[in-house]
Design an enzyme around this catalytic site. Structure first.
Site, short mmCIF file in Angstrom:
data_model
loop_
_atom_site.label_atom_id
_atom_site.label_comp_id
_atom_site.label_asym_id
_atom_site.label_seq_id
_atom_site.Cartn_x
_atom_site.Cartn_y
_atom_site.Cartn_z
N ASP A 92 0.82 -1.21 0.00
CA ASP A 92 0.00 0.00 0.00
C ASP A 92 0.86 1.26 0.00
OD1 ASP A 92 -1.42 -2.26 1.58
OD2 ASP A 92 -3.05 -0.94 0.97
N LYS A 93 0.32 2.33 -0.60
CA LYS A 93 1.02 3.61 -0.58
C LYS A 93 0.81 4.33 0.75
CE LYS A 93 1.44 8.21 -2.53
NZ LYS A 93 0.95 9.25 -3.46
#
Length: 392
Positions: A92-93
């Site tokens: 995930d960012k």
């Protein structure tokens, strides 16, 4: 075109907010050997004695970076192309995450000098092997849910009930489709239909509510087919949109505009469309339950659903009827998934329910924290939806 995630295993829920801050969503990779790459913790990985000087592995800890952007920036700093680096899976960012990364023909001293805000490199290892996609057991998630709707005893009762879940509906999560712009599957469907113009406008145009002002204006210009002005208005961070628009201006071909994308990104569109239909298969199977039935194809003793491709293996029985009905409704054929230079997509099967490992929670002030492990390919958001989404 919704994301086809609308079934739940319990009627309990807590409500709440996730990802208010990146630290609220911690993803720690679990290696194939079962080692958890803990945030902020160094682990010794022994060098191979007969090291041939080719590969170095390291732990990448990142905050508020996509995996691809982080690796691209690291590659730039050491003077190499991104293709010199390999990793087991995207993280995930908007989170704090860890994962092992492998690099080829890069000097250790250059890696050790890298200093980038939000990125830490550590635990270097000299080795003779690559890291390939899928080279992990899974991930441990530690997720803070803020401002739950339930309080006190009600919250505790709901959490006790929810944490008894051993399995979850193995939907592909929103990351598969685009967190802020969930259109990847729509682009994929256009490509399957060979509607390259529609695919181009869906990806580079089509403003959505969460687009920022500058990119929204650029997307509006794309939809108006004012491509030169759109190219100027897109912020430089929109790297691929700009490259595609430039390619279209130069060639006049929407298909050629897609061909400038790297192979992994081209695959992403078709994979998202396959995933969208897989989520629908779960919804259709839900009414029959997930105990194995005659005609099922099992993965780890769990019924699986089809990811359609040019060699789709259909189940038989009720499950087969569900799959063929969706396949025929979409007017699909094996040839649809053979897209020449763009790529070919063989298809696969995926378990319709996933197992949750080591689930626990603790309550802190106006929030609670969940911790659990999932095998690779499973989405934490598909577990979280059972907790925070209201079930009407």
């Amino acid at each position: 075109m919704p994301l086809n995630m609308n079934k739940y295993l319990t009627d309990a829920y807590t409500g709440g907010i996730i990802k208010k801050y990146p630290e609220d969503f911690i993803v720690e990779e679990i290696t194939p050997e079962g080692i958890i790459l803990e945030v902020g913790k160094s682990i010794e990985f022994k060098d191979e004695e007969n090291w041939k000087g080719n590969y170095i592995h390291f732990t990448l800890e990142k905050r508020n970076w996509t995996t691809l952007d982080a690796i691209r920036e690291i590659a730039n700093r050491v003077g190499k192309q991104r293709k010199h680096f390999g990793f087991a899976g995207n993280k995930d960012k908007y989170a704090v995450t860890t994962q092992r990364v492998g690099c080829f023909n890069v000097k250790l001293e250059d890696l050790m000098k890298v200093k980038i805000k939000g990125i830490i490199l550590r635990d270097f290892q000299k080795t003779n092997r690559k890291i390939r996609l899928g080279d992990l057991w899974g991930n441990r998630f530690t997720i803070r849910v803020r401002e739950p709707e339930l309080k006190g005893k009600e919250l505790e009762e709901a959490l006790n009930k929810l944490c008894k879940l051993k399995y979850f509906l193995n939907y592909y999560g929103v990351q598969r489709f685009g967190t802020t712009r969930p259109i990847t599957h729509i682009v994929g469907r256009f490509i399957i239909e060979r509607d390259w113009e529609g695919a181009f406008h869906a990806y580079c145009g089509t403003p959505l509510p969460y687009d920022d002002k500058k990119s929204k204006l650029a997307r509006e210009l794309v939809d108006e087919e004012n491509f030169k002005e759109a190219y100027k208005k897109f912020p430089k961070a929109f790297f691929y949109e700009r490259r595609m628009i430039k390619a279209y201006i130069e060639t006049g071909s929407y298909q050629k505009a897609f061909m400038i994308l790297p192979p992994y990104l081209r695959c992403m569109f078709i994979n998202a469309y396959q995933s969208y239909l897989f989520n629908e298969i779960i919804n259709r199977r839900f009414e029959y339950g997930f105990e194995p039935m005659e005609g099922d194809i099992l993965i780890d003793n769990v019924p699986s659903g089809a990811l359609f491709g040019y060699k789709t293996r259909f189940a038989s029985g009720i499950q087969g009827e569900i799959e063929r009905e969706i396949y025929e409704r979409e007017n699909l054929s094996p040839e649809d998934f053979k897209i020449g230079e763009f790529g070919s997509f063989i298809g696969d099967r995926r378990a319709m329910i996933g197992k949750i490992y080591n689930m626990k929670y603790w309550i802190e002030d106006d929030s609670y924290v969940l911790q659990f492990c999932l095998k690779k390919g499973n989405y934490a958001t598909s577990v979280l939806r059972e907790f925070i989404e209201k079930k009407d």
